[in-house]
Enzyme design. Structure first.
Site, PDB file in Angstrom:
ATOM      1  N   ARG A   1      52.826  51.247  41.722  1.00  0.00           N
ATOM      2  CA  ARG A   1      51.461  50.524  41.268  1.00  0.00           C
ATOM      3  C   ARG A   1      52.057  50.929  39.701  1.00  0.00           C
ATOM      4  O   ARG A   1      52.189  49.646  38.480  1.00  0.00           O
ATOM      5  CB  ARG A   1      50.719  50.734  41.511  1.00  0.00           C
ATOM      6  CG  ARG A   1      49.774  49.601  41.476  1.00  0.00           C
ATOM      7  CD  ARG A   1      48.800  49.675  42.538  1.00  0.00           C
ATOM      8  NE  ARG A   1      48.849  49.451  43.661  1.00  0.00           N
ATOM      9  CZ  ARG A   1      48.556  48.655  44.048  1.00  0.00           C
ATOM     10  NH1 ARG A   1      48.109  48.275  43.728  1.00  0.00           N
ATOM     11  NH2 ARG A   1      48.272  49.057  45.800  1.00  0.00           N
TER      12      ARG A   1
ATOM     13  N   MET B   1      46.673  38.455  43.537  1.00  0.00           N
ATOM     14  CA  MET B   1      46.734  39.233  44.732  1.00  0.00           C
ATOM     15  C   MET B   1      47.005  40.922  44.586  1.00  0.00           C
ATOM     16  O   MET B   1      47.448  40.937  45.394  1.00  0.00           O
ATOM     17  CB  MET B   1      46.953  38.549  45.817  1.00  0.00           C
ATOM     18  CG  MET B   1      46.205  36.931  45.482  1.00  0.00           C
ATOM     19  SD  MET B   1      44.348  36.629  45.374  1.00  0.00           S
ATOM     20  CE  MET B   1      43.750  37.134  47.027  1.00  0.00           C
TER      21      MET B   1
ATOM     22  N   ASN C   1      38.061  37.897  35.550  1.00  0.00           N
ATOM     23  CA  ASN C   1      38.860  37.858  36.990  1.00  0.00           C
ATOM     24  C   ASN C   1      37.917  36.810  37.313  1.00  0.00           C
ATOM     25  O   ASN C   1      36.924  36.401  37.344  1.00  0.00           O
ATOM     26  CB  ASN C   1      39.121  38.734  37.791  1.00  0.00           C
ATOM     27  CG  ASN C   1      39.081  38.215  39.265  1.00  0.00           C
ATOM     28  OD1 ASN C   1      40.319  37.743  39.245  1.00  0.00           O
ATOM     29  ND2 ASN C   1      38.124  38.499  40.216  1.00  0.00           N
TER      30      ASN C   1
ATOM     31  N   HIS D   1      36.645  36.132  41.302  1.00  0.00           N
ATOM     32  CA  HIS D   1      36.196  35.779  42.511  1.00  0.00           C
ATOM     33  C   HIS D   1      35.689  34.840  43.390  1.00  0.00           C
ATOM     34  O   HIS D   1      34.519  34.355  42.912  1.00  0.00           O
ATOM     35  CB  HIS D   1      35.483  36.926  42.896  1.00  0.00           C
ATOM     36  CG  HIS D   1      35.494  37.725  43.820  1.00  0.00           C
ATOM     37  ND1 HIS D   1      36.521  38.053  44.882  1.00  0.00           N
ATOM     38  CD2 HIS D   1      34.406  37.426  45.033  1.00  0.00           C
ATOM     39  CE1 HIS D   1      36.185  38.679  46.027  1.00  0.00           C
ATOM     40  NE2 HIS D   1      34.820  38.334  46.440  1.00  0.00           N
TER      41      HIS D   1
ATOM     42  N   ASP E   1      36.325  44.284  42.147  1.00  0.00           N
ATOM     43  CA  ASP E   1      35.082  43.221  42.224  1.00  0.00           C
ATOM     44  C   ASP E   1      33.933  43.731  42.589  1.00  0.00           C
ATOM     45  O   ASP E   1      33.290  43.172  42.262  1.00  0.00           O
ATOM     46  CB  ASP E   1      35.089  42.479  43.401  1.00  0.00           C
ATOM     47  CG  ASP E   1      36.328  42.069  44.327  1.00  0.00           C
ATOM     48  OD1 ASP E   1      37.448  41.679  43.427  1.00  0.00           O
ATOM     49  OD2 ASP E   1      36.975  41.567  45.000  1.00  0.00           O
TER      50      ASP E   1
ATOM     51  N   ALA F   1      34.131  24.374  41.939  1.00  0.00           N
ATOM     52  CA  ALA F   1      33.132  24.947  40.876  1.00  0.00           C
ATOM     53  C   ALA F   1      33.646  25.988  40.124  1.00  0.00           C
ATOM     54  O   ALA F   1      33.872  26.465  39.109  1.00  0.00           O
ATOM     55  CB  ALA F   1      31.744  26.017  42.086  1.00  0.00           C
ATOM     56  N   GLU F   2      34.905  26.712  40.934  1.00  0.00           N
ATOM     57  CA  GLU F   2      36.018  27.474  40.074  1.00  0.00           C
ATOM     58  C   GLU F   2      36.374  27.078  39.400  1.00  0.00           C
ATOM     59  O   GLU F   2      36.305  27.476  37.632  1.00  0.00           O
ATOM     60  CB  GLU F   2      36.290  27.930  41.325  1.00  0.00           C
ATOM     61  CG  GLU F   2      36.322  28.843  42.657  1.00  0.00           C
ATOM     62  CD  GLU F   2      37.652  29.856  43.115  1.00  0.00           C
ATOM     63  OE1 GLU F   2      38.558  30.042  42.178  1.00  0.00           O
ATOM     64  OE2 GLU F   2      37.542  29.859  44.183  1.00  0.00           O
TER      65      GLU F   2
END
Ligand code: GAR
Length: 224
Positions: free
Chosen positions: A71, A96, A113, A115, A151, A179-180
């Site tokens: 990572r 993701m 971000n 969500h 989150d 809405a996003e």
């Protein structure tokens, strides 16, 4: 834009469809929008959002996560690409991959971000199915600064939509997605205009756009 306000160089990280990327591209097409997209980066070569970026004439990069052994190695490649592109701000838009503390700290305060739930309700995946199962009457989306805990970073903005009788997962997802597309461009504007200050883990917005005072579902009875 000679004489105009400086537009903040912004990278958008995607993994898939890219409809939020499209909303940001459309917003940034306005000459007075305070951010410009300098790079669209995907960890998946097949991400449909790459075609949206190309159609808008934006530079794209693909950095497949599985091409990197660890990572941190993947994230070092991300940071290198972001730095090369001169990105000051980074928007995760359906990206993701979980990011490590090192990466998040490197971009702290400049990394946001979107969500698909009203956080802190329903962090993680399958948010719409879980909202339906819980029987909530309002659902929605959140734009937040990214912190090391998934989150959980300071909330910049949220948009609520009703959960309607008969909703299934696709119907609710589609309502939230609309809405996003309204919320993300607004929140990137706040970030690019330096109007977000974090105090005690909470984001305080300078001169916030006016909001209504009540969002209710079921709404009051309508006559006739
Ligand atoms: C959006 O609904 C976004 O909120 C969600 O993925 C979707 C991407 O759609 N993000 C997450 O679940 C992050 N954990 P898009 O590619 O069409 O913008």
């Amino acid at each position: 834009m000679p004489g105009g306000p400086r537009r903040r160089a912004t990278a958008v990280l995607i993994s898939g469809r890219g409809s939020n990327l499209q909303a940001l591209i459309d917003a940034a097409a306005a000459p007075d929008y305070p951010a410009e997209i300098v790079l669209v980066l995907s960890n998946r070569p097949e991400a449909k959002g790459l075609a949206r970026a190309e159609a808008a004439g934006l530079p794209t990069r693909v950095i497949p996560h599985h091409a990197h052994a660890t990572r941190p190695a993947f994230e070092a490649a991300l940071t290198e690409a972001l730095t090369e592109a001169g990105a000051e701000l980074v928007c995760l838009a359906g990206f993701m991959r979980v990011l490590t503390e090192t990466f998040v700290t490197r971009w702290q305060g400049r990394l946001v971000n979107i969500h698909p739930s009203l956080l802190p309700a329903f962090p993680g995946l399958d948010t719409h199915a879980r909202a339906l199962a819980a029987g909530v009457k309002l659902h929605g989306c959140t734009v937040h600064q990214v912190s090391a805990e998934v989150d959980q970073g300071p909330i910049i903005g949220q948009a609520a939509v009703p959960v309607l009788p008969g909703d299934d997962e696709p119907a609710l997802a589609a309502r939230v997605l609309e809405a996003e597309h309204r919320l993300y461009p607004l929140c990137l504007r706040l970030l690019a205009e330096d109007r977000i200050r974090v105090e005690g883990g909470r984001a305080v917005i300078q001169d916030p756009p006016e909001a209504g005072t009540l969002i209710m579902n079921p709404d009051q009875e309508r006559p006739g």
